[in-house]
Design a protein around this motif. Structure first.
Motif, short mmCIF file in Angstrom:
data_model
loop_
_atom_site.label_atom_id
_atom_site.label_comp_id
_atom_site.label_asym_id
_atom_site.label_seq_id
_atom_site.Cartn_x
_atom_site.Cartn_y
_atom_site.Cartn_z
N MET B 1 0.85 -1.20 0.00
CA MET B 1 0.00 0.00 0.00
C MET B 1 0.88 1.24 0.00
O MET B 1 1.90 1.30 0.66
N ASP B 2 0.46 2.25 -0.77
CA ASP B 2 1.25 3.46 -0.91
C ASP B 2 1.17 4.29 0.37
O ASP B 2 0.10 4.53 0.90
N LYS B 3 2.36 4.73 0.85
CA LYS B 3 2.39 5.47 2.11
C LYS B 3 1.74 6.84 1.97
O LYS B 3 1.00 7.28 2.86
N LEU B 4 2.00 7.52 0.84
CA LEU B 4 1.43 8.86 0.65
C LEU B 4 -0.09 8.81 0.62
O LEU B 4 -0.76 9.61 1.28
N SER B 5 -0.66 7.83 -0.13
CA SER B 5 -2.12 7.72 -0.19
C SER B 5 -2.71 7.48 1.19
O SER B 5 -3.71 8.10 1.58
N PHE B 6 -2.05 6.59 1.94
CA PHE B 6 -2.54 6.26 3.29
C PHE B 6 -2.56 7.49 4.18
O PHE B 6 -3.56 7.79 4.85
N LEU B 7 -1.45 8.26 4.17
CA LEU B 7 -1.36 9.42 5.05
C LEU B 7 -2.34 10.51 4.62
O LEU B 7 -2.95 11.19 5.46
N LEU B 8 -2.53 10.69 3.30
CA LEU B 8 -3.47 11.72 2.84
C LEU B 8 -4.90 11.34 3.21
O LEU B 8 -5.69 12.19 3.63
N ALA B 9 -5.25 10.06 3.07
CA ALA B 9 -6.59 9.64 3.47
C ALA B 9 -6.79 9.81 4.97
O ALA B 9 -7.85 10.29 5.42
N ALA B 10 -5.76 9.49 5.76
CA ALA B 10 -5.86 9.68 7.22
C ALA B 10 -6.03 11.16 7.54
O ALA B 10 -6.79 11.53 8.44
N SER B 11 -5.33 12.03 6.78
CA SER B 11 -5.47 13.46 7.01
C SER B 11 -6.89 13.92 6.72
O SER B 11 -7.46 14.72 7.47
N GLY B 12 -7.51 13.38 5.65
CA GLY B 12 -8.90 13.72 5.36
C GLY B 12 -9.83 13.27 6.46
O GLY B 12 -10.75 14.00 6.86
N VAL B 13 -9.59 12.07 7.01
CA VAL B 13 -10.45 11.56 8.09
C VAL B 13 -10.32 12.44 9.33
O VAL B 13 -11.33 12.82 9.95
N LEU B 14 -9.07 12.83 9.68
CA LEU B 14 -8.88 13.67 10.87
C LEU B 14 -9.53 15.04 10.68
O LEU B 14 -10.16 15.58 11.60
N PHE B 15 -9.40 15.61 9.46
CA PHE B 15 -10.02 16.91 9.21
C PHE B 15 -11.53 16.82 9.37
O PHE B 15 -12.16 17.70 9.98
N THR B 16 -12.13 15.73 8.84
CA THR B 16 -13.58 15.58 8.96
C THR B 16 -14.01 15.43 10.41
O THR B 16 -15.02 16.01 10.83
N LEU B 17 -13.23 14.67 11.19
CA LEU B 17 -13.57 14.50 12.61
C LEU B 17 -13.57 15.86 13.30
O LEU B 17 -14.47 16.18 14.08
N GLY B 18 -12.54 16.70 13.00
CA GLY B 18 -12.48 18.02 13.62
C GLY B 18 -13.65 18.89 13.20
O GLY B 18 -14.26 19.58 14.03
N LEU B 19 -14.00 18.84 11.91
CA LEU B 19 -15.09 19.68 11.42
C LEU B 19 -16.42 19.26 12.05
O LEU B 19 -17.21 20.11 12.49
N VAL B 20 -16.68 17.94 12.10
CA VAL B 20 -17.92 17.46 12.73
C VAL B 20 -17.93 17.87 14.21
O VAL B 20 -18.97 18.27 14.75
N GLY B 21 -16.76 17.82 14.87
CA GLY B 21 -16.70 18.25 16.27
C GLY B 21 -17.08 19.70 16.43
O GLY B 21 -17.82 20.06 17.34
N VAL B 22 -16.56 20.57 15.55
CA VAL B 22 -16.90 21.99 15.65
C VAL B 22 -18.40 22.18 15.44
O VAL B 22 -19.04 23.01 16.09
N MET B 23 -19.01 21.36 14.56
CA MET B 23 -20.43 21.56 14.28
C MET B 23 -21.32 21.02 15.39
O MET B 23 -22.34 21.63 15.70
N VAL B 24 -20.97 19.87 15.98
CA VAL B 24 -21.96 19.24 16.86
C VAL B 24 -21.72 19.51 18.34
O VAL B 24 -22.68 19.49 19.11
N ARG B 25 -20.48 19.79 18.76
CA ARG B 25 -20.26 19.94 20.20
C ARG B 25 -20.79 21.29 20.67
O ARG B 25 -20.87 22.24 19.89
N ARG B 26 -21.15 21.38 21.95
CA ARG B 26 -21.75 22.61 22.47
C ARG B 26 -20.81 23.37 23.40
O ARG B 26 -21.09 24.52 23.73
#
Lengths: 171, 100
Positions: B1-26
């Motif tokens: 498995m390509d290391k760059l693809s893996f890290l970029l996909a993980a970066s997208g997942v982390l960004f989404t987790l942060g964005l959902v956190g900003v939207m849903v947490r109070r």
């Protein structure tokens, strides 16, 4: 698959796990600890892909300064307010749906970008040592460096202005 | 498995987790920490590209993001403390006066 690849996978999965705990935990202190775990895991990833300087500064600046500051503020503001312990606002399900779409899009884009780029150039072990890194920093990025100092100065002035304004408001 | 693809996909997942956190947490402090998670995701993608290309520019940009994150915390924490002192709560839904 070498040991380095396995460790990179382990640290990445633990960083994502920390992010998930940040969404689920109820108390701010647990969220802060999960964020610290995520940052330390990411520092491990940076060190394993060869950017040791960035890994060191991730631990020093983020975990050592920013998160310690954040933990102090959480302890300082420990107001016994029941409302602050409600976890989620009203947009929970729309936000989760939007996040699901975004994770699919970003994951797909990242995966495709990584696959479409030419393979990594071999023999760049010395690129990220401190000396070439500093030369690139102050030769190509000196304007951004100076602007960063201006940003920090404005942030300090803004913090002082907020505190002074609140004092005048109270008095 | 390509290391760059893996890290970029993980970066997208982390960004989404942060964005959902900003939207849903109070809690305002938790929203700030989720923003830090989004910045960390961006740094991860920069580091992945820098390591792939073997050029130090991505590492320099990661440093500059550290500076911006520090400035953001230095200005955001006094504002949150001020709001918390006025309303005695960290719940963002009690500060919805601008919503009209």
């Amino acid at each position: 698959m070498s040991l380095v690849d396995i460790l990179i996978g382990f640290f990445t999965v633990s960083a994502i796990g920390g992010g998930v705990v940040m969404l689920l935990a109820r108390h701010p202190m647990r969220v802060a600890l999960a964020l610290i775990a995520t940052m330390l895991s990411l520092a491990g990833v940076y060190a394993l892909v060869g950017l040791h300087a960035v890994a060191v500064f991730q631990v020093f600046i983020y975990v050592g300064a920013v998160m310690v500051f954040m933990v102090y503020v959480i302890m300082l503001l420990d107001i016994g307010d029941r409302r602050a312990l409600h976890r989620y606002g009203r947009v929970l399900w729309p936000a989760i749906a939007a996040g699901g779409v975004l994770v699919l899009v970003l994951g797909h884009l990242g995966w495709r970008a990584g696959a479409s780029l030419p393979p990594a150039s071999a023999g760049n072990e010395g690129t990220f040592l401190v000396q070439p890194f500093s030369a690139a920093f102050l030769a190509n990025w000196w304007l951004a460096f100076e602007l960063a100092s201006v940003v920090l100065l404005v942030a300090v002035l803004g913090a002082i202005a907020v505190i002074q304004g609140s004092r005048r408001h109270d008095g | 498995m390509d290391k760059l693809s893996f890290l970029l996909a993980a970066s997208g997942v982390l960004f989404t987790l942060g964005l959902v956190g900003v939207m849903v947490r109070r809690n305002a402090l938790i929203m700030l920490m989720c923003m830090e998670l989004m910045l960390n995701a961006v740094v991860l993608s920069l580091v992945a590209f820098a390591s792939h290309h073997g050029a130090p520019d991505g590492a320099v940009l990661a440093f500059l993001i550290f500076v911006v994150a520090t400035a953001e915390i230095a200005i955001a924490i006094p504002i949150v403390m001020l709001l918390a002192r006025q309303r005695q709560t960290l719940d963002v839904q009690s500060w919805d006066a601008l919503k009209g």
